[in-house]
Write an enzyme that holds these catalytic residues in place. Structure first.
Site, PDB file in Angstrom:
ATOM      1  N   ASN A  13       0.869  -1.306  -0.015  1.00 48.60           N
ATOM      2  CA  ASN A  13       0.196   0.099   0.014  1.00 48.60           C
ATOM      3  C   ASN A  13       0.843   1.195  -0.050  1.00 48.60           C
ATOM      4  OD1 ASN A  13      -1.692   2.159   0.459  1.00 48.60           O
ATOM      5  ND2 ASN A  13      -2.352   1.370   2.373  1.00 48.60           N
ATOM      6  N   LYS A  15       0.356   4.356  -0.484  1.00 55.07           N
ATOM      7  CA  LYS A  15      -0.595   5.537   0.279  1.00 55.07           C
ATOM      8  C   LYS A  15      -0.076   6.521  -0.907  1.00 55.07           C
ATOM      9  CE  LYS A  15      -0.215   3.205   4.774  1.00 55.07           C
ATOM     10  NZ  LYS A  15      -0.222   3.378   5.995  1.00 55.07           N
ATOM     11  N   HIS A 100      -9.664   1.323   4.375  1.00 54.66           N
ATOM     12  CA  HIS A 100      -8.533   1.479   5.138  1.00 54.66           C
ATOM     13  C   HIS A 100      -8.762   2.643   6.385  1.00 54.66           C
ATOM     14  CE1 HIS A 100      -4.426   2.632   6.134  1.00 54.66           C
ATOM     15  NE2 HIS A 100      -4.052   1.498   5.585  1.00 54.66           N
ATOM     16  N   GLU A 102      -7.125   4.762   7.437  1.00 54.85           N
ATOM     17  CA  GLU A 102      -6.749   6.222   7.306  1.00 54.85           C
ATOM     18  C   GLU A 102      -8.080   6.981   6.446  1.00 54.85           C
ATOM     19  OE1 GLU A 102      -2.966   5.817   5.347  1.00 54.85           O
ATOM     20  OE2 GLU A 102      -2.084   5.105   7.199  1.00 54.85           O
ATOM     21  N   GLU A 172      -5.986  -4.980  10.307  1.00 48.34           N
ATOM     22  CA  GLU A 172      -4.909  -3.856  10.726  1.00 48.34           C
ATOM     23  C   GLU A 172      -5.272  -3.028  11.902  1.00 48.34           C
ATOM     24  OE1 GLU A 172      -2.712  -2.824   6.739  1.00 48.34           O
ATOM     25  OE2 GLU A 172      -4.637  -1.659   6.743  1.00 48.34           O
ATOM     26  N   GLY A 178       2.013   2.469  10.525  1.00 44.80           N
ATOM     27  CA  GLY A 178       2.764   3.310  10.506  1.00 44.80           C
ATOM     28  C   GLY A 178       3.531   3.923  11.775  1.00 44.80           C
ATOM     29  N   SER A 218       2.593  -2.250  10.227  1.00 45.13           N
ATOM     30  CA  SER A 218       4.317  -2.419  10.519  1.00 45.13           C
ATOM     31  C   SER A 218       4.966  -3.651  10.224  1.00 45.13           C
ATOM     32  CB  SER A 218       4.692  -1.970  12.002  1.00 45.13           C
ATOM     33  OG  SER A 218       4.207  -0.518  12.190  1.00 45.13           O
TER      34      SER A 218
HETATM   35  P1  PGA Z   1       2.352   0.195   7.523  1.00 47.49           P
HETATM   36  O1  PGA Z   1       0.986   0.566   6.867  1.00 47.49           O
HETATM   37  O2  PGA Z   1       2.936  -1.098   7.094  1.00 47.49           O
HETATM   38  O3  PGA Z   1       3.375   1.405   7.266  1.00 47.49           O
HETATM   39  O4  PGA Z   1       2.204   0.156   9.030  1.00 47.49           O
HETATM   40  C1  PGA Z   1      -0.018  -0.831   6.615  1.00 47.49           C
HETATM   41  C2  PGA Z   1      -1.106   0.091   6.036  1.00 47.49           C
HETATM   42  O5  PGA Z   1      -1.698   0.961   6.278  1.00 47.49           O
HETATM   43  O6  PGA Z   1      -1.657  -0.785   5.194  1.00 47.49           O
END
Ligand code: PGA
Length: 256
Positions: A13, A15, A100, A102, A172, A178, A218
């Site tokens: 992803n 982003k 997601h 976010e 998640e 993140g 992560s």
């Molecule tokens: P990350 O993000 O691996 O940077 O924690 C995962 C995601 O948001 O899908």
């Protein structure tokens, strides 16, 4: 059920990162590191929608698929700035991330809009990756299982058992995204297994056993092997570590 019967998916992803001019170098570095990856997993990168056509061009004949990070819940019409799933399919996107955290946190997406998007996606060839997961507050309050079950149940409202076959779920935990804080393999497995039980309750054990459930939050080149070895974790949704070809390749190879 033998886990090997489910599709293993390693999805990046990106982003709101990367430019079209970054694609070639990324591809040139990644591809030699993941020979024959198709033998054990589907590798896909979900890019910003404008990067889908150049990414498809860059990854042409590499076996790496390209997906989107969001879609409209509407089929078409007067929705300025939105992108329909048919438009994503039309340019060649294979997957789309839905709900997601976010999107839920910054753009007001709700369990209901996630359900609407999923129903729309299931009327297209694009494979939806539906994200669920609890916040730190929710985990500390002890409501993780109820919360995630609720997210899954509402997301799947109106989805038939036949259509469920096309759905991918990504667990998640919001507190792990993140932040560098990964759920332990045991904690991640516990929730992914609980999600599968929810699916078995809604549909059947057989249907639940066929759904790929990914872990995200992560995941990186260090922890991927242990996470991906869990019986109910069928792949990963990877943010930060998917921006670097070497770490993304390690994760793809860890899925073997
Ligand atoms: P990350 O993000 O691996 O940077 O924690 C995962 C995601 O948001 O899908």
């Amino acid at each position: 059920m033998n886990k090997k019967l489910r599709k293993t998916i390693i999805a990046g992803n990106w982003k709101m990162n990367m430019l079209a001019s970054d694609l070639k170098a990324f591809k040139d570095e990644l591809i030699p590191l993941i020979p024959n990856h198709k033998d054990w997993c589907e590798a896909v990168i979900c890019t910003p929608s404008v990067l889908i056509p150049p990414a498809l061009k860059a990854f042409n004949e590499t076996g790496v698929g390209v997906g989107a990070q969001n879609m409209s819940q509407h089929k078409s019409g007067a929705y300025t700035g939105e992108i329909s799933v048919d438009q994503l399919a039309d340019i060649g996107a294979e997957y789309v991330i839905i709900g997601h955290s976010e999107r839920r946190e910054y753009y007001g997406e709700t369990d209901i809009s996630v359900n609407e998007k999923l129903l729309t996606a299931l009327d297209s060839p694009v494979i939806p990756i539906v994200c669920v997961g609890e916040t730190l507050y929710q985990r500390e309050t002890g409501v993780t299982f109820e919360l995630v079950a609720l997210q899954v149940k509402i997301a799947l409202d109106g989805v038939s058992e036949e259509k469920l076959r096309k759905v991918v779920i990504a667990y998640e935990p919001v507190w792990a995204i993140g932040t560098g804080k990964t759920a332990t393999p045991e904690d991640a497995e516990e929730v992914c297994c609980a999600i599968r039980d929810v699916l078995a309750g809604l549909y059947s054990r057989e249907a639940a056993d066929a759904v790929s459930i990914l872990y995200g939050g992560s995941m990186n080149d260090k922890n991927a092997v242990d996470l991906l070895a869990q019986p109910d974790i069928d792949g990963g949704l990877i943010g930060g570590a998917s921006l670097k070809p070497e770490s993304f390749a390690v994760i793809i190879n860890a899925a073997r």
